[in-house]
Every structure is written in structure tokens, then in C-alpha cells.
Write an enzyme that holds these catalytic residues in place. Sequence first.
Site, PDB file in Angstrom:
ATOM      1  N   CYS A 146       0.847  -1.193   0.000  1.00 61.27           N
ATOM      2  CA  CYS A 146       0.000   0.000   0.000  1.00 61.27           C
ATOM      3  C   CYS A 146       0.886   1.249   0.000  1.00 61.27           C
ATOM      4  O   CYS A 146       0.583   2.256  -0.646  1.00 61.27           O
ATOM      5  CB  CYS A 146      -0.904   0.019   1.224  1.00 61.27           C
ATOM      6  SG  CYS A 146      -2.056  -1.361   1.347  1.00 61.27           S
ATOM      7  N   HIS A 176       1.006   5.061  -1.539  1.00 61.37           N
ATOM      8  CA  HIS A 176       0.442   6.002  -0.557  1.00 61.37           C
ATOM      9  C   HIS A 176       1.300   6.169   0.685  1.00 61.37           C
ATOM     10  O   HIS A 176       0.777   6.403   1.769  1.00 61.37           O
ATOM     11  CB  HIS A 176      -0.961   5.541  -0.157  1.00 61.37           C
ATOM     12  CG  HIS A 176      -1.940   5.507  -1.284  1.00 61.37           C
ATOM     13  ND1 HIS A 176      -2.452   6.651  -1.850  1.00 61.37           N
ATOM     14  CD2 HIS A 176      -2.484   4.453  -1.969  1.00 61.37           C
ATOM     15  CE1 HIS A 176      -3.289   6.313  -2.828  1.00 61.37           C
ATOM     16  NE2 HIS A 176      -3.319   4.996  -2.929  1.00 61.37           N
ATOM     17  N   CYS A 203      -7.435  -2.288  -4.580  1.00 61.13           N
ATOM     18  CA  CYS A 203      -6.023  -2.064  -4.279  1.00 61.13           C
ATOM     19  C   CYS A 203      -5.268  -3.392  -4.230  1.00 61.13           C
ATOM     20  O   CYS A 203      -4.147  -3.500  -4.739  1.00 61.13           O
ATOM     21  CB  CYS A 203      -5.871  -1.332  -2.947  1.00 61.13           C
ATOM     22  SG  CYS A 203      -6.315   0.415  -3.012  1.00 61.13           S
ATOM     23  N   ARG A 252     -13.021  -0.541  -2.509  1.00 56.19           N
ATOM     24  CA  ARG A 252     -11.812   0.215  -2.830  1.00 56.19           C
ATOM     25  C   ARG A 252     -10.575  -0.557  -2.414  1.00 56.19           C
ATOM     26  O   ARG A 252      -9.597  -0.632  -3.161  1.00 56.19           O
ATOM     27  CB  ARG A 252     -11.834   1.579  -2.113  1.00 56.19           C
ATOM     28  CG  ARG A 252     -10.658   2.467  -2.505  1.00 56.19           C
ATOM     29  CD  ARG A 252     -10.817   2.920  -3.945  1.00 56.19           C
ATOM     30  NE  ARG A 252      -9.597   3.481  -4.509  1.00 56.19           N
ATOM     31  CZ  ARG A 252      -8.685   2.800  -5.200  1.00 56.19           C
ATOM     32  NH1 ARG A 252      -8.838   1.489  -5.372  1.00 56.19           N
ATOM     33  NH2 ARG A 252      -7.638   3.383  -5.711  1.00 56.19           N
TER      34      ARG A 252
END
Length: 268
Positions: free
Chosen positions: A177, A181, A229, A225
Site C-alpha cells: 500500500c 500512498h 487495491c 476500494r
Amino acid sequence: MKNLLALPLATIVAGLATVGTAHAQSASEGIAKYREMLQDGNPAELFEMKGEELWKQKRGPKQATLEQCDLGLGPGVIQGAFVQLPRYFKDTGRVQDLESRLVTCMETLQGFNGAEIAKTPFGRGEMANVTALATYVATASKGMRFNLPQQHPQEKAMYEVGKRAFFTRGGTHDFSCASCHGADDKRIRLQELPNLTKNPGDGVGFAAWPAYRVSNSQMWGMQQRLNDCFRQQRFPEPKFGSDVTIALGVYMGVNAKNAESIVPAIKR
């Protein structure tokens, strides 16, 4: 061309960087204006309306409404609930996010089979209803600030699990992740990538979902969502409401403390 070649390399690189930054800022401003124009007629409002109808409608084998559903602030209280989720629930003995908690209420109050709902693909059957309900409930907290509880040991543990999952690299592309981000000023093509290891700002990241996606004309909750991902990381698809998705929600939600919710947002 001769004049350009005569310039020091550092000057040329600095000039190109300035041009690139200007183009990036221009693109970001354009996308922001595009979203602003769409917001007035955000199709998410239709999902919100559907969710309100489902909340008040007698449904399921028990022919009951969801008006006694406890989302953490007491039976039937929805205003302010979204910005305090995920959180620990004593009746289930686990930390739950909004969508998984709604499934629990649909099972206990209305008699639906929660396991079957969890297996249903996003956008279909009762899973589509869960998304609409989540949109309705979340919208009731629009403009409020996130403040997830971290008093219970399981809430604290889920934050740590979520943090570890956020930085875990794997899959065929060795992604995590954090690859997208985990730092400031990242983007992919024209899309800005918020830094979710800290408060990314009002209405950004965790504070923007559920959201309507213009590119596929679909309403997505946080569960979908996160599912997407995992797909982009080439990880196995997580189960709906699984501990890892809840833990990631806790990690991002706690990091987003004091961020203002703009749900339902609109995305590309």
C-alpha cells in the site's frame, strides 16, 4: 539549439523540472474543477436515497427495518457514526467497519444470511444494497471530523496489524500500500496519490469513501476500494469484511483524525 547546448546541465534539468511541476499543477487544478462541476449532480445522491429507503423498509425473513441498528452510538443513531468507524463491538466481539457492521444488522435484525451476502460480488444483490446503505449512513456524517476510538485492546491491535499490512510488500510486482500512498507528492499519470501514513487532509483518502466513480458509473464503498487495491498489487482477493481489510481501515482512519468527511465524494 546551440544556445540550449551552451547552458549548464543543472540549469536545463531545473528548467525541465519547473515545466513538469507546472504541468502537474495545471492537471491537478483541472481535475479538481472537473470534480467540482460534477459534484452538483453527483449520482451518489441516488444511492443515498436508495439507502435511506432500505434503512426504513421492512425486509428479510423477519420483515424488520434497520432503524434499530447499532453502529456504535446507540440503536438507530447514524449521525456521527461513520467518522468513528471501524470500532470494537461487544456483541460480535470484533472490530467492524461500516459495511461489515451493516451486514451484522441485516442478519440479526432482518434475518438475512450474512455469510451469503459476504460472498456476493460487489454491485449485485444484497451487496449492492449494503453499498447504498453505507452511502446513506456515511452521508449523515458529512462535514464531521474523523475520530476513531482507540481505547479497546482490539482497536489498538487492529491499528498495529493495519500498519504492518500497509507496509508489507508482495505479489508479482513486489508492491505494498505504501508503494503508492506512503510519501508526499506522488502521482500516477494525472492522479494524485495521497500520503495515507498521516492525515492527508480534508476529504482525501479514507475521508472520501464511499464515492461515485465516474469512469465505471459505480458506487464504491471502502471494502471495494481496498479490494481493488489488492488487485492492483496482484495480491489474492480479500474476503469481504476480512480482518486485514478492517485493520487497514483502522490504520487509515486513525491516521485521518480530524480530517473532514466529504462523503459521498466523486472520483474519476
